[in-house]
Scaffold this active site. Structure first.
Site, short mmCIF file in Angstrom:
data_model
loop_
_atom_site.label_atom_id
_atom_site.label_comp_id
_atom_site.label_asym_id
_atom_site.label_seq_id
_atom_site.Cartn_x
_atom_site.Cartn_y
_atom_site.Cartn_z
N HIS A 1 9.42 32.56 9.35
CA HIS A 1 7.89 31.84 8.34
C HIS A 1 9.17 31.90 6.84
CE1 HIS A 1 4.15 32.16 9.54
NE2 HIS A 1 4.70 32.67 10.58
N CYS B 1 6.46 27.71 11.39
CA CYS B 1 6.01 27.99 12.65
C CYS B 1 4.41 27.30 14.09
CB CYS B 1 4.90 29.23 12.29
SG CYS B 1 5.20 30.60 13.60
N GLY C 1 -7.62 41.61 -9.27
CA GLY C 1 -6.36 41.43 -9.31
C GLY C 1 -5.30 42.42 -9.55
N GLU D 1 8.46 31.09 3.86
CA GLU D 1 7.68 31.45 2.08
C GLU D 1 7.38 32.83 2.28
OE1 GLU D 1 6.51 30.43 5.90
OE2 GLU D 1 4.75 31.25 5.51
N1 GLN Z 1 0.91 30.25 17.70
C1 GLN Z 1 1.77 29.97 16.94
C2 GLN Z 1 2.51 31.21 17.83
O1 GLN Z 1 1.87 32.27 18.21
C3 GLN Z 1 2.44 29.70 15.67
C4 GLN Z 1 2.17 30.95 15.43
C5 GLN Z 1 1.75 31.26 14.09
O2 GLN Z 1 2.27 29.82 13.87
N2 GLN Z 1 3.07 32.08 13.41
O3 GLN Z 1 3.88 30.52 18.58
#
Ligand code: GLN
Length: 539
Positions: A511, A385, A20, A513
């Site tokens: 994303h 995604c 960690g 997150e």
């Molecule tokens: N494989 C998909 C793409 O390239 C989604 C990529 C992902 O989930 N980061 O568009």
């Protein structure tokens, strides 16, 4: 020129990996930041890949993406979540990148006929990279985490660079924290210091004396053990810091405060030690530890055996849970083993479902099956995604009747490529660093659920993908009820889809997150957890 205006803290690891280092670095940085010091953290990774972008998550966990589009080590995610300050390409350097720049320089003739060697050329490049953030003038203190464990062949040039910098900068400007393990032998009923003694010695063989020992342990370190470690390892008694297993990583800053790690460090660096302001951090902890209810969320992906693969999503759910004063219990569900006959038993009891990002064909039919189930049964759904792309495919197949609709990533011959390669990707041949990466603007449709969640109509979010919703099918999809509610203003790429006759069904091409932090839980994750709670109370 060596930088002597910024203070540098190096964090090395000994005895074992996975102790960690990233969390200790982030926790110390948090304490320094909370005392008013402008602090950043960087990670040096001794592997030969240029970046972790091409690594399978099973190898190295999640690939974290920064605003400037760097594909980086997941520890940068911890840095951002703790400090709430964005990182960049300069915060993560690999051996591959170091060698690449040295070799490029050699090809340009910049070494003027000299023999190019590990010392001084590779070590000089490492020293240069270490000081880029410090020399920017934006920081008072730079923490540098050296990946791997001392004694590894590949770590040697990094340790040598640290030795040189410490010598050039002096002990008041540069300090080494060595993170080590104090194992407990059950049969002997004792904590053992010998592995740490050896590890500190290994570091000394490279000419580096640790200034502070942070000792990972499952049991309290007695006074005797602390004194013994100090004596054998040449560190001050107060510089032996205990890092006992914590129930949450977010407890570690307070634990380090109690151990006075910040004071020991500031003292050596000749900086004033102040009382850290951890008010908002501690408010978060109070909410995290006193949930008023529990929701069970399914995380559907194909790398679920390895928690690190979805690190940022799991942390974002923790932030969102605390924000709602709800404990989010995450159940990992392997998409490869989901099918129409078991989907109900695996999903019906959940209060919400997240379908994870990913690449390639494995497990996608399971994801599609899960999305059909949550759409039809009105369970809150959050697709990220690839998860968003699968939601579009599911909708096209089962609502629009476009049988065999797919992404051209999975099926090049599909009659209905509702997800297709982005125009800008068509000429790309190299795999590394060539996706649509980093922060892009997204305009939200007024009156959409997304706009009301974000409470604004223009946002910036981070991306990492090659495929997108195929705009040729957009009208058809929208006519049947799935709405595109976020667009890139320049390209018209669809970034968000949602279904309105469903309590919470949102898919995002980006994303979210990566941007969730303790100080700023992400609005989409927060709204999703709230929806899961509503769903639970109403069912
Ligand atoms: N494989 C998909 C793409 O390239 C989604 C990529 C992902 O989930 N980061 O568009």
């Amino acid at each position: 020129m060596t930088d002597t205006t910024t203070k540098y803290i190096f964090v090395t690891g000994g005895v074992s990996s996975s102790l960690g280092k990233g969390i200790i670095a982030a926790s110390l940085a948090k304490l320094l930041q909370a005392q008013g010091y402008r602090t950043t953290i960087q990670k040096l990774d001794p592997y030969i890949n240029i970046d972790p972008g091409t690594l399978n998550p099973y190898e190295h966990g999640e690939c974290y993406v920064t605003d400037d589009g760097a594909e980086t080590d997941l520890d940068l995610g911890h840095y951002e979540r703790f400090l709430n300050v964005p990182t960049s390409q300069a915060n993560n350097v690999t051996t591959g990148r170091i060698y690449q720049s040295v070799i490029d320089k050699e090809r340009r003739g910049e070494f003027l006929g000299k023999t190019v060697q590990v010392i001084p050329h590779i070590t000089d490049e490492i020293k240069h990279r270490i000081q880029i953030l410090g020399k920017s003038g934006d920081y008072d203190i730079v923490l540098t985490e050296i990946g791997g464990t001392v004694g590894d062949i590949e770590s040697l040039p990094y340790v040598e660079a640290v030795r040189q910098l410490k010598w050039e900068m002096g002990n008041k400007n540069a300090l080494v924290i060595h993170l080590t393990l104090i194992p407990y032998l059950t049969a002997a009923g004792e904590l053992k210091t010998k592995p740490t003694q050896h590890s500190v010695k290994t570091l000394m063989e490279s000419g580096v004396q640790a200034d502070v020992l942070v000792c990972r342990t499952e049991h309290e370190l007695s006074d005797g053990i602390r004194t013994k470690l100090a004596r054998f390892c040449n560190v001050k008694r107060e510089a032996v810091i205990q890092s006992i297993d914590a129930s949450t990583i977010y407890d570690v800053p307070n634990m380090m405060l109690e151990e006075r790690l910040d004071k020991v460090v500031l003292n050596q660096l000749q900086l004033e030690s102040r009382t850290p302001d951890l008010t908002s951090w501690n408010n978060f902890l109070v909410k995290l530890k006193n949930p008023k209810s529990v929701v069970v969320v399914g995380l559907i992906g194909k790398y679920v055996e390895l928690q690190d693969s979805y690190k940022s999503i799991l942390e974002a759910l923790i932030h969102a849970g605390a924000n709602n004063e709800v404990k989010v219990k995450v159940v990992s569900i392997h998409s490869e083993f989901l099918n129409s006959s078991n989907v109900s038993s695996k999903i019906s009891y959940l209060d919400g479902v997240v379908v994870a990002p990913g690449f390639g064909e494995r497990g996608i039919e399971g994801k599609i099956e899960a999305i059909r189930y949550v759409r039809e049964n009105k369970i809150p759904f959050f697709g990220i995604c690839l998860g968003m792309q699968m939601a579009v495919i599911e909708y096209s197949r089962n609502v629009l009747g476009l049988h065999k609709a797919n992404s051209s990533e999975m099926d090049k011959k599909t009659p209905f490529p509702v997800i297709d390669l982005m125009e800008a990707q068509k000429q790309v041949t190299h795999k590394g660093g060539t996706m649509r990466l980093g922060s892009w603007k997204c305009n939200l449709v007024e009156d959409s659920q997304a706009a009301s969640i974000y409470n604004q109509i223009s946002i910036m979010e981070r991306h990492r993908h090659r495929y997108e919703l195929n705009n040729d099918f957009r009208q058809q999809i929208e006519n049947s009820g799935m709405k595109a509610t976020g667009f890139n203003p320049e390209t018209g790429l669809v970034e968000i889809v949602e279904i309105s006759n469903h309590p919470w069904f949102i898919g995002v091409q980006y994303h979210p997150e990566y941007k969730s932090t303790v100080a700023n839980p992400h609005p989409l994750f927060s709204a999703f957890v709230k929806a899961a709670l509503n769903y639970k109370t109403q069912k």
